[in-house]
Design an enzyme around this catalytic site. Structure first.
Site, PDB file in Angstrom:
ATOM      1  N   HIS A 118       0.818  -1.213   0.000  1.00 53.41           N
ATOM      2  CA  HIS A 118       0.000   0.000   0.000  1.00 53.41           C
ATOM      3  C   HIS A 118       0.852   1.263   0.000  1.00 53.41           C
ATOM      4  O   HIS A 118       0.315   2.366   0.062  1.00 53.41           O
ATOM      5  CB  HIS A 118      -0.871  -0.014   1.256  1.00 53.41           C
ATOM      6  CG  HIS A 118      -0.035  -0.206   2.493  1.00 53.41           C
ATOM      7  ND1 HIS A 118       0.530  -1.418   2.797  1.00 53.41           N
ATOM      8  CD2 HIS A 118       0.378   0.653   3.443  1.00 53.41           C
ATOM      9  CE1 HIS A 118       1.237  -1.295   3.908  1.00 53.41           C
ATOM     10  NE2 HIS A 118       1.163  -0.048   4.324  1.00 53.41           N
ATOM     11  N   ASP A 291      -1.139  -4.029  -4.221  1.00 47.09           N
ATOM     12  CA  ASP A 291      -0.871  -5.415  -4.642  1.00 47.09           C
ATOM     13  C   ASP A 291      -2.075  -6.331  -4.457  1.00 47.09           C
ATOM     14  O   ASP A 291      -1.967  -7.543  -4.648  1.00 47.09           O
ATOM     15  CB  ASP A 291       0.351  -5.970  -3.915  1.00 47.09           C
ATOM     16  CG  ASP A 291       0.154  -6.078  -2.418  1.00 47.09           C
ATOM     17  OD1 ASP A 291      -0.526  -5.205  -1.850  1.00 47.09           O
ATOM     18  OD2 ASP A 291       0.678  -7.030  -1.810  1.00 47.09           O
ATOM     19  N   ASP A 293      -3.958  -7.281  -1.831  1.00 43.20           N
ATOM     20  CA  ASP A 293      -4.277  -8.161  -0.695  1.00 43.20           C
ATOM     21  C   ASP A 293      -5.140  -7.462   0.348  1.00 43.20           C
ATOM     22  O   ASP A 293      -5.834  -8.110   1.126  1.00 43.20           O
ATOM     23  CB  ASP A 293      -3.021  -8.802  -0.077  1.00 43.20           C
ATOM     24  CG  ASP A 293      -1.961  -7.801   0.323  1.00 43.20           C
ATOM     25  OD1 ASP A 293      -2.186  -6.585   0.137  1.00 43.20           O
ATOM     26  OD2 ASP A 293      -0.900  -8.226   0.814  1.00 43.20           O
ATOM     27  N   ARG A 294      -5.123  -6.128   0.373  1.00 44.21           N
ATOM     28  CA  ARG A 294      -5.964  -5.410   1.347  1.00 44.21           C
ATOM     29  C   ARG A 294      -7.300  -5.015   0.739  1.00 44.21           C
ATOM     30  O   ARG A 294      -7.388  -4.818  -0.478  1.00 44.21           O
ATOM     31  CB  ARG A 294      -5.278  -4.119   1.798  1.00 44.21           C
ATOM     32  CG  ARG A 294      -4.013  -4.344   2.552  1.00 44.21           C
ATOM     33  CD  ARG A 294      -3.466  -3.036   3.044  1.00 44.21           C
ATOM     34  NE  ARG A 294      -2.279  -3.306   3.842  1.00 44.21           N
ATOM     35  CZ  ARG A 294      -1.827  -2.542   4.806  1.00 44.21           C
ATOM     36  NH1 ARG A 294      -2.435  -1.415   5.090  1.00 44.21           N
ATOM     37  NH2 ARG A 294      -0.756  -2.876   5.487  1.00 44.21           N
TER      38      ARG A 294
END
Ligand code: G16
Length: 563
Positions: A118, A291, A293-294
């Protein structure tokens, strides 16, 4: 077939190549120093050791600046270190969850993910390199410590300087390196991941929800990829498979600098997205980080789903998701600072719930041992045992599957949840880029305070609320599977009414120190459920700031981000 020979390059050692919470993250300019990146890649390969010979490795990243150059370096260094095959995402693109998917599907030795998650990107932004192991999850502390140790004495790296492959084209190229075959397979970045999602969720009921029918209006969604890696995945899944209009899928072209955005899906850095949903035009909003994933999930008029609540609601509703109907639900897990709402679901359903330190890597052993099915963190991460990374798109689909099944709004689902389990109010204050010495001094001060003989039992009163300290420690975790111990994972002050204050230094920043202050309090009185968490938690926030002297130590009067 083209032939190449391996060269050995003398290098200089670099200080500070110690992976943090999730890989090595630094300013891109640092990675661009001559030999810096090559050293770290060589150290990863040496840490893997003999298993590398003849193995297959996955390579890709979030599309940020410098990623393509690093993929080129990895191809050359991997070829020289005895790896047999690389699976490279087309255009160098792979979301973090997709890397985990591909590692597991093709049973590779692991993967290298090029991302600073992030953190902002571009020539003046951050870059990062993360190694994932054969289970598809981030390398454990023992491996990252080994990598770091190797970087401290590394004198040479191996490389095939002339080897280069066009990674924009899907193709499989085999060359000879010192007489042995070496294959670079440039594969579609999204296919395997999409197929997995279609196995997990009920796409047809989600599609019906989104399209509406005689009984229900269409359920309108806004998906924001923040110019990160999820764009191509979102276009395929939401656009093609679920027929969502392009205009509802925003910022969905990966950009090297994320278009200047800070690709962190929270209320501060995704404020524009929150404002778009506040208009009332959408029933659901999801945003993902660089990326992928969050995630951040919000309901109509931007009704915010705190990640700790999101984990608990998912836990309570997994039974409507086809994958869990098939494989069943084992335990749950959360990181220590994450709000304990999921613990209440676990207790009421008699399912075990684990607490681990911050960092997705700590869930891996529990999943591999078949002890947990779902886990999550307050840092906007949720995921399941379908892979070994947290997964933003998975989380948004899980929510949509649950909404499609219950035909209730996000707000109704949360209210029902709180009415059943009570509400764990939670907030996190981040003080980013503080002076490192000042942050360390503050942490030391609090730790010393906690050691005072009368600390436990001490009473604090603020805004007419009194809290009594029940326990205080520097959190330490012993992995139940391999017995490894992670100590000094955050200062915890636990109160008699189960409220908590936690101080922790972030392990993902690239400049200065980020102090995280996590605050939680439980309420069973339903008249409080719709209150603003900042109001409910104000007494504890004030107590934390007074007790830690955070302002005095750091000179900060306000946090950078409040969640
Ligand atoms: C990483 C880790 C997460 C962790 C988060 C925040 O996420 O994978 O497990 O919760 O960092 O860590 P910290 O509080 O140390 O900054 P990501 O999305 O950055 O890879």
């Amino acid at each position: 077939m083209s032939s190449f020979t391996v060269s050995i390059v003398d290098t200089v050692t670099f200080e500070g190549q110690k992976p943090g919470t999730s890989g090595l993250r630094k300013a891109a300019k640092i990675f661009q120093q001559e030999h810096y990146t090559e050293n770290f890649i060589q150290a990863i390969f040496e840490a893997v050791g003999d298993n590398l010979f003849g193995s297959t490795l996955v390579v890709g990243g979030d599309g940020r600046y410098y990623g393509r150059d690093v993929i080129e370096k990895i191809i050359k260094i991997a070829a020289a270190n005895g790896i047999s095959k690389l699976l490279v995402g087309q255009n160098g693109i792979f979301s973090t969850p997709a890397v985990s998917t591909v590692i597991r599907k093709y049973k590779t030795i692991g993967g290298i993910v090029l991302t600073a998650s992030h953190n902002p990107g571009g020539p003046n932004g951050d870059f990062g390199i993360k190694f994932n192991c054969e289970n598809g999850g981030p390398a454990s502390d023992s491996i990252t410590n080994k990598i770091y140790d190797i970087t401290k004495t590394l004198k040479k790296y191996k490389i095939v300087p002339e080897l280069s492959v066009d990674i924009d084209k899907i193709q499989c190229v085999t060359v000879q390196v010192d007489g042995k075959p070496f294959t670079i397979d440039v594969i579609d970045s999204v296919n395997d991941y999409i197929n997995l999602m279609k196995e997990i969720f009920d796409f047809s009921s989600i599609k019906k929800l989104l399209q509406g029918n005689d009984e229900h209006l269409p359920f309108k969604i806004l998906i924001n990829s923040m110019n990160g890696v999820t764009g191509p995945y979102v276009k395929q899944i939401f656009g093609k498979e679920l027929s969502v209009s392009d205009s509802n899928l925003v910022n969905s072209t990966p950009k090297e600098d994320f278009g200047g955005l800070h690709p962190d899906p929270n209320l501060t850095y995704a404020a524009d997205f929150v404002n778009d949903v506040k208009t009332g035009l959408y029933d659901f909003g999801a945003a993902f980080d660089g990326d992928g994933d969050r995630n951040m999930i919000i309901g109509k008029k931007a009704f915010f789903v705190n990640p700790s609540d999101s984990l608990a609601v998912l836990a309570a509703n997994l039974n409507v998701i086809p994958y869990f109907q098939k494989v069943g639900v084992k335990g749950y897990a959360r990181s220590m600072p994450t709000g304990a709402a999921v613990d209440r679901v676990a207790k009421s359903t008699n399912i075990e719930c684990f607490e681990v330190p911050t960092g997705w890597k700590y869930f891996g052993n529990l999943m591999d041992a078949g002890l947990i099915s779902l886990c999550g963190e307050e840092s906007f991460g949720t995921g399941s045992n379908h892979i070994r990374e947290k997964d933003g798109i998975w989380t948004s689909l899980a929510w949509l599957n649950i909404i499609a099944s219950h035909r209730k709004s996000i707000e109704e689902i949360l209210l029902n949840h709180w009415c059943t389990y009570g509400r764990n109010f939670f907030t996190r204050y981040d003080y980013e880029n503080c002076d490192i010495d000042a942050a360390n001094k503050m942490m030391k001060y609090v730790e010393e305070l906690m050691k005072e003989s009368d600390f436990v039992g001490r009473k604090f009163t603020s805004h007419n609320k009194t809290y009594i300290i029940k326990e205080a420690d520097n959190y330490s975790y012993k992995d139940p599977i391999d017995g490894s111990v992670a100590s000094k994972q955050g200062l915890r002050i636990l109160f008699e009414d189960s409220s908590r204050i936690i101080f922790r230094l972030s392990g993902t920043g690239s400049a200065g120190a980020t102090i995280r202050l996590y605050i939680e309090s439980y309420e069973a009185d339903s008249s409080t459920y719709l209150r603003d968490p900042q109001t409910v938690l104000k007494p504890l926030v004030d107590i934390s700031l007074e007790l830690s002297k955070l302002g005095e130590f750091t000179g900060r009067n306000e946090p950078t981000v409040i969640t």
